[in-house]
Motif scaffolding. Structure first.
Motif, PDB file in Angstrom:
ATOM      1  N   ALA A  17       0.924  -1.150  -0.106  1.00 29.42           N
ATOM      2  CA  ALA A  17       0.049   0.151  -0.010  1.00 29.42           C
ATOM      3  C   ALA A  17       0.905   1.355  -0.071  1.00 29.42           C
ATOM      4  CB  ALA A  17      -0.914   0.071   1.002  1.00 29.42           C
ATOM      5  N   ALA A  18       0.043   2.326  -0.405  1.00 31.78           N
ATOM      6  CA  ALA A  18       1.069   3.556  -0.626  1.00 31.78           C
ATOM      7  C   ALA A  18       0.207   4.779  -0.617  1.00 31.78           C
ATOM      8  CB  ALA A  18       1.898   3.733  -1.807  1.00 31.78           C
ATOM      9  N   SER A  19       0.562   6.074  -0.063  1.00 34.60           N
ATOM     10  CA  SER A  19      -0.306   7.231   0.106  1.00 34.60           C
ATOM     11  C   SER A  19       0.565   8.238   0.071  1.00 34.60           C
ATOM     12  CB  SER A  19      -1.211   7.219   1.209  1.00 34.60           C
ATOM     13  OG  SER A  19      -2.108   8.244   1.270  1.00 34.60           O
ATOM     14  N   LEU A  20       0.004   9.317  -0.255  1.00 41.89           N
ATOM     15  CA  LEU A  20       0.527  10.845  -0.260  1.00 41.89           C
ATOM     16  C   LEU A  20      -0.035  11.607   0.723  1.00 41.89           C
ATOM     17  CD1 LEU A  20       1.213  11.869  -3.772  1.00 41.89           C
ATOM     18  CD2 LEU A  20       2.942  11.813  -2.370  1.00 41.89           C
ATOM     19  N   ASP A  21       0.703  12.283   1.753  1.00 37.40           N
ATOM     20  CA  ASP A  21       0.327  13.281   2.587  1.00 37.40           C
ATOM     21  C   ASP A  21       0.171  14.573   2.057  1.00 37.40           C
ATOM     22  OD1 ASP A  21       2.697  14.369   2.831  1.00 37.40           O
ATOM     23  OD2 ASP A  21       3.137  13.387   4.752  1.00 37.40           O
ATOM     24  N   ALA A  22      -0.584  15.363   2.919  1.00 39.88           N
ATOM     25  CA  ALA A  22      -0.919  16.724   2.395  1.00 39.88           C
ATOM     26  C   ALA A  22       0.411  17.614   2.191  1.00 39.88           C
ATOM     27  CB  ALA A  22      -1.640  17.629   3.592  1.00 39.88           C
ATOM     28  N   ARG A  23       1.515  17.109   2.589  1.00 42.11           N
ATOM     29  CA  ARG A  23       3.049  17.714   2.466  1.00 42.11           C
ATOM     30  C   ARG A  23       3.636  17.308   1.388  1.00 42.11           C
ATOM     31  NH1 ARG A  23       5.384  17.224   8.327  1.00 42.11           N
ATOM     32  NH2 ARG A  23       7.522  17.636   6.993  1.00 42.11           N
ATOM     33  N   GLY A  24       2.892  16.231   0.487  1.00 37.03           N
ATOM     34  CA  GLY A  24       3.545  15.734  -0.691  1.00 37.03           C
ATOM     35  C   GLY A  24       4.589  14.667  -0.357  1.00 37.03           C
ATOM     36  N   ARG A  25       4.635  14.266   0.994  1.00 44.15           N
ATOM     37  CA  ARG A  25       5.399  13.036   1.315  1.00 44.15           C
ATOM     38  C   ARG A  25       5.022  11.605   0.913  1.00 44.15           C
ATOM     39  NH1 ARG A  25       6.615  13.858   7.332  1.00 44.15           N
ATOM     40  NH2 ARG A  25       4.273  13.867   7.384  1.00 44.15           N
ATOM     41  N   PHE A  26       5.788  10.777   0.433  1.00 45.76           N
ATOM     42  CA  PHE A  26       5.250   9.389   0.079  1.00 45.76           C
ATOM     43  C   PHE A  26       5.312   8.641   1.147  1.00 45.76           C
ATOM     44  CE2 PHE A  26       6.790  10.660  -4.361  1.00 45.76           C
ATOM     45  CZ  PHE A  26       5.879  10.128  -4.964  1.00 45.76           C
ATOM     46  N   TRP A  27       4.286   7.770   1.460  1.00 50.60           N
ATOM     47  CA  TRP A  27       4.307   6.682   2.331  1.00 50.60           C
ATOM     48  C   TRP A  27       4.139   5.463   1.950  1.00 50.60           C
ATOM     49  CZ3 TRP A  27       4.609   7.871   7.811  1.00 50.60           C
ATOM     50  CH2 TRP A  27       4.889   9.139   8.284  1.00 50.60           C
ATOM     51  N   LEU A  28       4.687   4.386   2.392  1.00 55.95           N
ATOM     52  CA  LEU A  28       4.608   3.223   2.024  1.00 55.95           C
ATOM     53  C   LEU A  28       4.502   2.021   3.133  1.00 55.95           C
ATOM     54  CD1 LEU A  28       7.788   2.877  -0.543  1.00 55.95           C
ATOM     55  CD2 LEU A  28       5.483   3.234  -1.156  1.00 55.95           C
ATOM     56  N   ALA A  29       3.501   0.946   2.858  1.00 55.46           N
ATOM     57  CA  ALA A  29       3.341   0.318   4.097  1.00 55.46           C
ATOM     58  C   ALA A  29       3.502  -1.219   3.519  1.00 55.46           C
ATOM     59  CB  ALA A  29       1.987   0.292   4.495  1.00 55.46           C
ATOM     60  N   SER A  30       3.955  -1.994   4.404  1.00 54.73           N
ATOM     61  CA  SER A  30       4.199  -3.312   3.916  1.00 54.73           C
ATOM     62  C   SER A  30       3.305  -4.635   4.611  1.00 54.73           C
ATOM     63  CB  SER A  30       5.761  -3.816   4.265  1.00 54.73           C
ATOM     64  OG  SER A  30       5.476  -4.236   5.800  1.00 54.73           O
ATOM     65  N   GLN A  31       3.380  -5.698   3.971  1.00 57.52           N
ATOM     66  CA  GLN A  31       2.447  -6.821   4.417  1.00 57.52           C
ATOM     67  C   GLN A  31       2.719  -7.287   5.759  1.00 57.52           C
ATOM     68  OE1 GLN A  31       3.509 -10.384   2.094  1.00 57.52           O
ATOM     69  NE2 GLN A  31       1.450 -10.732   1.848  1.00 57.52           N
ATOM     70  N   ALA A  32       4.028  -6.906   6.513  1.00 54.63           N
ATOM     71  CA  ALA A  32       4.325  -7.026   7.623  1.00 54.63           C
ATOM     72  C   ALA A  32       3.948  -6.105   8.609  1.00 54.63           C
ATOM     73  CB  ALA A  32       5.931  -7.392   7.833  1.00 54.63           C
TER      74      ALA A  32
END
Length: 358
Positions: free
Chosen positions: A289-304
């Motif tokens: 999974a991934a998302s962008l926050d209001a500041r334009g930062r990339f966030w990634l999340a893993s299966q673990a």
């Protein structure tokens, strides 16, 4: 002894008949509305999306939940099927679509409170077959392969998992799934047109995700497959990448595009997918999974349950310290800048810029 054996057999047969008489008749998941569950918010969920200021999450057994208070409380939506749902997307605060197993496409007109079925796998194969048969009859040997694909879909029955959905506006959208299943609509999902022949995917690989970035639309897939919608908007062209494993998604913003997938792999492009750089994550688990926050930062999340954040447009990532973690399959930032994560253990919400209390 034979007498007692015969009696035992008769008793077992009688018990079986009584059990059959009491058994509930089978109802197809495509005909069975999702059942209310007080545990839905703590049970498995697979994706989450933002609909205006509302959050909407989807998961197995047709469960769709929505929250109007940034994830503090969740209500269960009215859903006409109990098939497993894999993805949800909103074109506006009111208009949304969800897709899942058994070829299900659902549509909401009220921000995710009530849903109606637009398509399911029982009719999808027949529609694909009829579409390509009509083109074959109009002329051209190139359609024979796609007629065969339609026949395969019909023979398989309803089992046609759709894995993601995306709309650019209330009318135009795409849905993707296994074995190159690619559908397009120009009327808000009232009709879905097969686009199987419009992707550079001759092996029929699974299509796992859809995402728009910097004015372009991308599809992720297995075995190193990344596709980009052509400038003419009528064909998905294959991009060359340095990784041959599966991608689970694409995310981007102007000037930076990321593709993520198996075993912590992340690739970055700054030229619209023409060239790619491998980004170090130090993860061996799949990024799901991934998302962008209001500041334009990339966030990634893993299966673990790992969380990574980038402060340099995806050129590098740092892990986020967590007191608790759980597998993640979907992520989105709500209107209050909190990160909402869904997965096998339900929903959790983090305020990533605030220190976590032990």
């Amino acid at each position: 002894m034979a007498f007692f054996k015969r009696c035992s057999v008769m008793l077992l047969a009688w018990a079986a008949l009584q059990g059959a008489a009491r058994a509930e008749p089978y109802v197809d998941v495509l005909d069975l509305p999702a059942q209310p569950s007080a545990l839905a918010a703590t049970s498995a969920l697979r994706d989450v999306s933002v609909a205006g200021t509302r959050l909407v999450a989807v998961g197995p057994r047709g469960h769709i939940l929505y929250s109007d208070d940034q994830g503090s409380h969740w209500q269960q939506a009215q859903v006409p099927v109990s098939a497993d749902l894999n993805a949800v997307s909103f074109a506006t605060a009111q208009l949304g679509w969800a897709v899942g197993n058994d070829g299900v496409i659902l549509h909401s007109r009220d921000g995710g409170q009530r849903w109606e079925k637009q398509l399911d796998g029982r009719v999808l194969g027949e529609q694909v077959l009829a579409y390509y048969q009509a083109r074959a009859q109009a002329g051209g040997d190139q359609w024979a392969r796609w007629v065969g694909e339609g026949e395969r879909l019909v023979a398989e029955g309803a089992d046609k998992p759709l894995l993601d959905v995306w709309f650019s506006d209330p009318l135009h959208g795409f849905a993707v799934g296994v074995f190159n299943l690619l559908l397009h609509t120009v009327d808000g999902g009232q009709h879905w047109t097969p686009w199987l022949e419009r992707s550079d995917n001759p092996q029929g690989l699974h299509l796992t995700g859809l995402a728009s970035a910097d004015g372009a639309l991308y599809i992720s897939g297995e075995q190193g497959l990344l596709l980009k919608l052509s400038a003419a908007g009528d064909h998905f062209e294959r991009l060359s990448t340095p990784y041959a494993g599966s991608y689970f998604g694409v995310i981007g913003k102007p000037g930076a595009l990321l593709a993520y997938g198996l075993r912590g792999h992340v690739l970055r492009s700054t030229d619209g997918g023409a060239g790619w750089q491998v980004i170090k994550t130090d993860l061996n688990t799949s990024i799901t999974a991934a998302s962008l926050d209001a500041r334009g930062r990339f966030w990634l999340a893993s299966q673990a349950g790992d969380l990574l954040v980038s402060n340099d447009d995806g050129a590098s990532f740092s892990p986020l310290a967590q007191t608790q973690r759980a597998p993640v399959s979907g992520a989105a930032f709500d209107s209050g800048a909190a990160l909402v994560l869904v997965g096998e253990r339900g929903i959790r919400t983090l305020a990533p810029d605030q220190p976590q209390q032990p």
